[in-house]
Write an enzyme that holds these catalytic residues in place. Structure first.
Site, PDB file in Angstrom:
ATOM      1  N   LYS A 175      35.032  29.257  44.738  1.00  0.00           N
ATOM      2  CA  LYS A 175      35.152  30.701  43.856  1.00  0.00           C
ATOM      3  C   LYS A 175      35.229  30.123  42.303  1.00  0.00           C
ATOM      4  O   LYS A 175      36.910  30.510  42.449  1.00  0.00           O
ATOM      5  CB  LYS A 175      34.951  32.063  44.360  1.00  0.00           C
ATOM      6  N   GLU A 251      49.397  32.073  44.171  1.00  0.00           N
ATOM      7  CA  GLU A 251      50.594  32.371  43.172  1.00  0.00           C
ATOM      8  C   GLU A 251      49.949  33.042  41.859  1.00  0.00           C
ATOM      9  O   GLU A 251      48.631  32.691  41.471  1.00  0.00           O
ATOM     10  CB  GLU A 251      49.466  30.623  42.609  1.00  0.00           C
ATOM     11  N   CYS A 285      50.743  31.036  32.994  1.00  0.00           N
ATOM     12  CA  CYS A 285      51.773  31.836  34.492  1.00  0.00           C
ATOM     13  C   CYS A 285      52.559  31.406  34.450  1.00  0.00           C
ATOM     14  O   CYS A 285      53.779  32.359  34.792  1.00  0.00           O
ATOM     15  CB  CYS A 285      51.366  31.763  36.022  1.00  0.00           C
ATOM     16  N   GLU A 379      53.670  40.830  32.000  1.00  0.00           N
ATOM     17  CA  GLU A 379      52.761  39.772  31.337  1.00  0.00           C
ATOM     18  C   GLU A 379      52.220  40.249  30.276  1.00  0.00           C
ATOM     19  O   GLU A 379      50.875  40.458  31.131  1.00  0.00           O
ATOM     20  CB  GLU A 379      52.864  38.810  32.891  1.00  0.00           C
TER      21      GLU A 379
END
Length: 476
Positions: A175, A251, A285, A379
């Site tokens: 996906k 992750e 990231c 973040e």
């Protein structure tokens, strides 16, 4: 306008209910492709196709050599179609074409080649026993893998999940993120051309909660789930997977610390630090978005770093001269721009940068923020870096570890002993010393704390995508 469907059981198909959505080019802010909009029913079709291909098809029963030959053919086709794949990722999420063409597509091909060879060359363990027995290990494919890929490295991160899963004999339902669907369909088309049997690699497009993503993570027919994305989504996936005791590899987010000591080569430190936070418009990231600089060189480093940031070329990502493109979507642009307001409201200052035209944010350097400010702790996932001074090694380590995240860190120093000490003290999955984003596919990759669960890469991927089995034989 281009069109991209699901790929289920070896055929490109529309959604069962015929619905579709548009993928928007973040630079033009206009649709460039229509994409099949999947539902839970489409996800179930794909899972059942993968289940049938695993339980009844030839793929898990092929030798490593046979599977490896097909995966190498797929890598050849990725290289042959590199311009098409690079253009798709650039159109979908606004990454500069020099990065998709020069890094992402070649890396995806290399992932398939590495894992194709690694699966057949990695030795199993043997254990001679003093009791007149002999034990050895086998690694059986786990089954059906649900691979949920992020939008910031669409093809490359999909290949990082799909390649080891296939190499070890699993079947896959991929996906892709709804923001970057195109290259996944192209990958599946090429996989069919390379000779993958029907149902071995399936692609379903759609959204996450209450749709395709949720259906995949809740399915009792799925044996492994690998996901890259936000930490909050990772928690939801963990809860869904727990109901079926499905192993997960997650992750998740990051807020990488980048520590520059006074003895560092400042030219080297500036060059790598620019890449670490502004590549892909900061939508990484692993970005070094917390930049700690020792006080003795803080002013000099900040001046050099600011000049380098201001020299980056922001523009049309299809132009090879562009180094910084737009953010991936209107929604994400609004989020990143909002953090600039949050920073200034808390008393910090934009030393350079700020909001640009359209969905762009110029390379932004924030100074005067505090360690506990949101702009330092959360973040942002954009071209925004917070620069803070530190006094000594202990100060730097404490600040670097003072975050919910633990994906990666960087440090710049010419003191080898210090490099080892600090690397050991940092609570992260990867530490880069005097460099950034240098990868060895044999090494473990993943995060600590809110940055994830598990590791992938090399034998770590083997452990996740297989069921290790001990076989004990009587020989006396």
């Amino acid at each position: 306008m281009e069109s991209f469907g699901h790929v289920i059981a070896g055929e490109e198909v529309a959604s069962a209910d015929g619905t579709a959505f548009e993928s928007v080019d973040p630079w033009t802010r206009e649709p460039w492709a229509t994409v099949a909009l999947g539902s839970a029913g489409d996800a179930e079709r794909a899972v059942r196709a993968a289940r049938s291909a695993f339980d009844e098809g030839p793929w898990p029963r092929m030798s490593f050599t046979e599977r490896g030959a097909i995966l190498h053919r797929l890598a050849d086709l990725l290289e042959k179609h590199s311009e098409e794949l690079a253009a798709a990722d650039t159109a979908d999420m606004g990454k500069p074409i020099t990065q998709t063409r020069g890094h992402d597509v070649p890396r995806a091909a290399r992932n398939f080649r590495f894992f194709a060879d690694h699966a057949q060359l990695t030795p199993a363990e043997t254990f001679p026993m003093p009791t007149g027995h002999h034990a050895y290990t086998e690694y059986d494919p786990a089954g059906v893998v649900a691979a949920i890929a992020p939008w910031n490295f669409p093809l490359m991160m999909a290949s990082w999940k799909v390649a080891p899963a296939l190499a070890w004999g699993n079947t896959v339902v991929l996906k892709p993120a709804e923001q970057s669907p195109a290259s996944a369909t192209i990958l599946a088309r090429l996989a069919i051309e390379a000779g993958l049997p029907p149902g071995v690699l399936n692609v379903v497009h759609g959204f996450g909660p209450n749709s395709v993503g949720q259906a995949l993570t809740e399915s009792p027919l799925v044996d492994r789930i690998t996901f890259t994305g936000e930490s909050a989504t990772g928690r939801l996936i963990s809860r869904a997977a727990a109901a079926n005791l499905t192993p997960v590899s997650l992750e998740l987010g990051g807020k990488g610390a980048n520590i520059v000591f006074a003895d560092a080569d400042l030219d080297q430190a500036v060059g790598w630090s620019i890449q670490a936070v502004f590549s892909n418009s900061g939508q990484v990231c692993l970005a070094g978005s917390r930049l700690y600089v020792q006080r003795q060189v803080y002013d000099e480093f900040l001046a050099r770093f600011t000049a380098a940031a201001e020299a980056l070329v922001l523009g049309d990502p299809k132009d090879p001269a562009t180094q910084i493109g737009p953010l991936s979507s209107r929604e994400h642009f609004t989020k990143v721009a909002g953090y600039l307001d949050i920073a200034t409201a808390a008393g910090a200052r934009l030393h350079t940068g700020g909001v640009g035209e359209g969905w762009t944010v110029r390379p932004t350097v924030v100074v005067g923020a505090g360690q506990r400010d949101r702009v330092t702790q959360e973040e942002i996932f954009g071209p925004v870096v917070v620069v803070l001074p530190f006094d000594d090694e202990a100060d730097a380590v404490a600040a670097a570890n003072d975050t919910p995240y633990g994906l990666n860190a960087m440090l710049f120093t010419q003191d080898l002993s210090r490099a080892h000490r600090v690397a050991r003290a940092l609570r992260v999955g990867t530490v880069w010393t005097n460099c950034f984003f240098v990868r060895d596919l044999r090494a473990p990759f993943g995060g600590a704390k809110d940055s994830g669960v598990g590791r992938e890469g090399g034998t770590y991927s083997r452990e996740f995508f297989t069921e290790p089995k001990a076989v004990i034989m009587e020989i006396s």
